[in-house]
Design a protein around this motif. Structure first.
Motif, PDB file in Angstrom:
ATOM      1  N   THR A 134      -9.222 -16.903   4.021  1.00 15.15           N
ATOM      2  CA  THR A 134      -7.860 -17.184   4.487  1.00 15.15           C
ATOM      3  C   THR A 134      -7.150 -18.168   3.565  1.00 15.15           C
ATOM      4  OG1 THR A 134      -8.652 -18.900   6.018  1.00 15.15           O
ATOM      5  CG2 THR A 134      -8.373 -16.681   6.910  1.00 15.15           C
TER       6      THR A 134
ATOM      7  N   ILE B 276      -6.055 -16.251   0.350  1.00 14.62           N
ATOM      8  CA  ILE B 276      -4.918 -15.358   0.604  1.00 14.62           C
ATOM      9  C   ILE B 276      -3.638 -16.166   0.805  1.00 14.62           C
ATOM     10  CG2 ILE B 276      -3.932 -13.727   2.267  1.00 14.62           C
ATOM     11  CD1 ILE B 276      -6.788 -12.584   2.597  1.00 14.62           C
ATOM     12  N   LYS B 277      -3.710 -17.260   1.550  1.00 11.73           N
ATOM     13  CA  LYS B 277      -2.518 -18.087   1.785  1.00 11.73           C
ATOM     14  C   LYS B 277      -1.982 -18.646   0.468  1.00 11.73           C
ATOM     15  CE  LYS B 277      -0.672 -21.721   4.717  1.00 11.73           C
ATOM     16  NZ  LYS B 277      -0.976 -22.648   5.819  1.00 11.73           N
TER      17      LYS B 277
ATOM     18  N   ASN C 195      -8.051 -14.822  10.392  1.00 13.68           N
ATOM     19  CA  ASN C 195      -7.566 -15.995  11.109  1.00 13.68           C
ATOM     20  C   ASN C 195      -7.813 -15.881  12.613  1.00 13.68           C
ATOM     21  OD1 ASN C 195      -6.191 -18.577  10.844  1.00 13.68           O
ATOM     22  ND2 ASN C 195      -4.541 -17.629  12.016  1.00 13.68           N
TER      23      ASN C 195
ATOM     24  N   ALA D  20      -1.796  -9.931   3.961  1.00 12.71           N
ATOM     25  CA  ALA D  20      -1.373 -10.581   5.205  1.00 12.71           C
ATOM     26  C   ALA D  20      -2.141 -10.002   6.392  1.00 12.71           C
ATOM     27  CB  ALA D  20       0.126 -10.424   5.403  1.00 12.71           C
TER      28      ALA D  20
ATOM     29  N   LEU E 283       2.863 -14.599   5.264  1.00 16.63           N
ATOM     30  CA  LEU E 283       1.929 -14.490   6.386  1.00 16.63           C
ATOM     31  C   LEU E 283       2.683 -14.440   7.707  1.00 16.63           C
ATOM     32  CD1 LEU E 283      -0.796 -17.016   5.233  1.00 16.63           C
ATOM     33  CD2 LEU E 283      -0.920 -14.518   5.186  1.00 16.63           C
TER      34      LEU E 283
ATOM     35  N   TRP F  69      -5.609 -11.480   6.238  1.00 16.94           N
ATOM     36  CA  TRP F  69      -5.535 -12.877   6.679  1.00 16.94           C
ATOM     37  C   TRP F  69      -5.420 -12.951   8.203  1.00 16.94           C
ATOM     38  CZ3 TRP F  69      -2.310 -15.915   9.516  1.00 16.94           C
ATOM     39  CH2 TRP F  69      -2.492 -17.293   9.425  1.00 16.94           C
ATOM     40  N   ASN F  70      -4.576 -12.108   8.766  1.00 23.61           N
ATOM     41  CA  ASN F  70      -4.355 -12.104  10.212  1.00 23.61           C
ATOM     42  C   ASN F  70      -5.652 -11.804  10.958  1.00 23.61           C
ATOM     43  OD1 ASN F  70      -2.278 -12.321  12.328  1.00 23.61           O
ATOM     44  ND2 ASN F  70      -2.841 -10.200  12.742  1.00 23.61           N
TER      45      ASN F  70
END
Length: 102
Positions: free
Chosen positions: A50, A53-54, A19, A12, A62, A15-16
């Protein structure tokens, strides 16, 4: 890239970062020319990361990471997920359905 060795929280976090158009340090050295790339070029590299990972951990995890990092508790997150997030999704769905009718 193999993400299986990362925890859900670390995924997460990665991803953050991705993103937000930032290169996650946990992924190693930035691609050559990263700083000179425009957003479209960076997106071609970051989007597959991303998306993967999602798919692995899901939207709820997330958003949990994001909300908890805004100094909220897990209980506050769950309350938000069960109320405000569901209301938001219903509004989006209603707008999509309405736009298809028009």
């Amino acid at each position: 890239m193999n993400f299986l060795n990362f925890s859900t929280t670390k995924l997460a976090e990665i991803w953050n970062e991705a993103n937000g158009w930032r290169w996650p340090e946990d992924l190693g050295v930035k691609p050559e020319g990263w700083k000179a790339m425009n957003i479209d070029e960076q997106a071609k590299i970051l989007a597959p990361i991303t998306i993967k990972i999602k798919k692995m951990i899901g939207e709820k995890e997330l958003l949990r990471y994001h909300i908890l990092n805004l100094c909220r508790t897990n209980e506050e997150f769950e309350r938000w997920w069960d109320t405000e997030h569901k209301k938001f999704l219903k509004k989006i769905l209603a707008r999509l359905l309405l736009s298809r009718v028009l």
